[in-house]
Design an enzyme around this catalytic site. Sequence first.
Site, PDB file in Angstrom:
ATOM      1  N   LYS A  95      46.806 -10.746  16.851  1.00 43.92           N
ATOM      2  CA  LYS A  95      46.818  -9.793  15.728  1.00 43.92           C
ATOM      3  C   LYS A  95      47.817 -10.211  14.655  1.00 43.92           C
ATOM      4  O   LYS A  95      47.515 -10.117  13.462  1.00 43.92           O
ATOM      5  CB  LYS A  95      47.117  -8.383  16.244  1.00 43.92           C
ATOM      6  CG  LYS A  95      45.963  -7.745  17.016  1.00 43.92           C
ATOM      7  CD  LYS A  95      44.831  -7.312  16.088  1.00 43.92           C
ATOM      8  CE  LYS A  95      43.755  -6.539  16.815  1.00 43.92           C
ATOM      9  NZ  LYS A  95      42.711  -6.006  15.928  1.00 43.92           N
ATOM     10  N   GLY A 122      32.475  -3.588  16.104  1.00 43.99           N
ATOM     11  CA  GLY A 122      33.046  -2.816  17.218  1.00 43.99           C
ATOM     12  C   GLY A 122      32.666  -1.352  17.082  1.00 43.99           C
ATOM     13  O   GLY A 122      33.449  -0.449  17.405  1.00 43.99           O
ATOM     14  N   GLY A 164      33.133   1.316  19.769  1.00 41.50           N
ATOM     15  CA  GLY A 164      34.491   1.526  20.289  1.00 41.50           C
ATOM     16  C   GLY A 164      35.042   2.871  19.854  1.00 41.50           C
ATOM     17  O   GLY A 164      34.397   3.637  19.133  1.00 41.50           O
ATOM     18  N   ASP A 200      23.406   6.030  21.293  1.00 42.77           N
ATOM     19  CA  ASP A 200      22.306   6.848  20.749  1.00 42.77           C
ATOM     20  C   ASP A 200      22.791   7.840  19.693  1.00 42.77           C
ATOM     21  O   ASP A 200      22.127   8.069  18.691  1.00 42.77           O
ATOM     22  CB  ASP A 200      21.628   7.642  21.875  1.00 42.77           C
ATOM     23  CG  ASP A 200      20.817   6.717  22.765  1.00 42.77           C
ATOM     24  OD1 ASP A 200      20.544   5.569  22.344  1.00 42.77           O
ATOM     25  OD2 ASP A 200      20.475   7.138  23.894  1.00 42.77           O
ATOM     26  N   TYR A 218      47.105 -10.585  22.831  1.00 42.92           N
ATOM     27  CA  TYR A 218      46.571  -9.658  21.823  1.00 42.92           C
ATOM     28  C   TYR A 218      47.531  -9.538  20.631  1.00 42.92           C
ATOM     29  O   TYR A 218      47.129  -9.619  19.473  1.00 42.92           O
ATOM     30  CB  TYR A 218      46.368  -8.311  22.518  1.00 42.92           C
ATOM     31  CG  TYR A 218      45.974  -7.141  21.675  1.00 42.92           C
ATOM     32  CD1 TYR A 218      44.726  -7.083  21.054  1.00 42.92           C
ATOM     33  CD2 TYR A 218      46.832  -6.039  21.554  1.00 42.92           C
ATOM     34  CE1 TYR A 218      44.361  -5.963  20.312  1.00 42.92           C
ATOM     35  CE2 TYR A 218      46.469  -4.928  20.827  1.00 42.92           C
ATOM     36  CZ  TYR A 218      45.231  -4.892  20.206  1.00 42.92           C
ATOM     37  OH  TYR A 218      44.865  -3.779  19.487  1.00 42.92           O
ATOM     38  N   ASP A 260      27.573 -10.824  19.274  1.00 44.50           N
ATOM     39  CA  ASP A 260      28.970 -11.246  19.344  1.00 44.50           C
ATOM     40  C   ASP A 260      29.471 -11.576  17.941  1.00 44.50           C
ATOM     41  O   ASP A 260      28.897 -12.428  17.260  1.00 44.50           O
ATOM     42  CB  ASP A 260      29.011 -12.474  20.262  1.00 44.50           C
ATOM     43  CG  ASP A 260      30.381 -13.094  20.377  1.00 44.50           C
ATOM     44  OD1 ASP A 260      31.317 -12.621  19.708  1.00 44.50           O
ATOM     45  OD2 ASP A 260      30.499 -14.060  21.152  1.00 44.50           O
TER      46      ASP A 260
HETATM   47  C1  AKB Z   1      46.309  -1.380  23.220  1.00 42.82           C
HETATM   48  O1  AKB Z   1      46.920  -0.670  24.025  1.00 42.82           O
HETATM   49  O2  AKB Z   1      46.021  -2.563  23.421  1.00 42.82           O
HETATM   50  C2  AKB Z   1      45.922  -0.755  21.895  1.00 42.82           C
HETATM   51  C3  AKB Z   1      46.962  -0.987  20.857  1.00 42.82           C
HETATM   52  C4  AKB Z   1      48.237  -0.231  20.890  1.00 42.82           C
HETATM   53  O3  AKB Z   1      46.757  -1.775  19.990  1.00 42.82           O
HETATM   54  N1  AKB Z   1      45.661   0.633  22.053  1.00 42.82           N
END
Ligand code: AKB
Length: 336
Positions: A155, A8, A11, A39, A151, A52
């Site tokens: 996690k 990543g 990012g 760059d 998410y 990926d």
């Molecule tokens: C999100 O908003 O998904 C992230 C986080 C708080 O993990 N920035």
Amino acid sequence: MRITLVTGANGEIGHSLLETLAASGDRKIIALDLAPLADDLRPMVSVALQGDVSDPAMVDEIEKHDVQEIYHLAALLSTSSERNPALAHQVNVNGTMGLLLMARRIGARTGRAVTFLFPSTIAVYGMPSLEKKNAAGAVTEFEYLQPTTMYGINKVYCEQLGGYMSDRFGQLTDEAGKKVLDFRALRFPGLISATTVPTGGTSDYAPEMIHAAAQGKAYACFVRPDARIPFMAMPDGVKALLDLAAAPAENLTQRVYNIGAFSPSAEEIASKVMEAFPGAEITYAPHPKRQAIIDSWCADVNDEAARRDWGWKPDYDMERAFDEYLIPTISGVYAV
Ligand code: AKB
């Protein structure tokens, strides 16, 4: 020379981390991103891989480099993951599992434990109601772990997976009897960078508001003025990753650490922005789903364990973050 993998890499965290790692000049950096490496980052790395992270062929490619340390930053953030939960699981969970297996193989083959730094998040929390959130205040690592988003679920599972792969699966050890995989995780609050704007997160309203004001653009904030979650200035986020990576294993009493800095409401952020950019136009247009996500995250984190075990202390409280980092740097970013 230490061989470090950063996934990543393009990012927000990747960008700042690469700059800091490259400045130290003490390691060979392998960068991976889905897109071609930016760059400005290219001169900082020895190898730039494009692909990926959840693709086994890409993991085979990475494995050739016998990496000793991994910063696994590649992930779909919370709002993106709600829009595409199957893809989120593929990238956030399967991508992590593939790298953990790879790290164990490298550790066993080279006889040197691979350190695996995993950015977890306050999204692992699931506060049962706004009343309970406000009453709970700063939560520890072990409370309210009922995330409501894909998410957060990805996690919190990967936090557990990393511990399992380090401590229980197969029990591989190096010649000195040390485990071949050393998994360490940080629960990040919303991060605010002066130089980049995030995409696909739900804490994005804070950086979006600041960057919009710096460009003289109106901003409609997608959460209520009273919405409150923890935030941190990006330099502290990078510092935390590097400090946890460098901490002696014997000092660490847990694998997953909260880190905190400041916990403003959206309205408090807006008033700091207005101080710096008096003409800023900030309104509120709460988005029901994104608001519900923010309401489910904790208002503050208890980071005593990180302070005690590896000396965590943020350099930036809210005043300093705005006055000495965000505002001076951001104004330069948009100056023509
Ligand atoms: C999100 O908003 O998904 C992230 C986080 C708080 O993990 N920035």
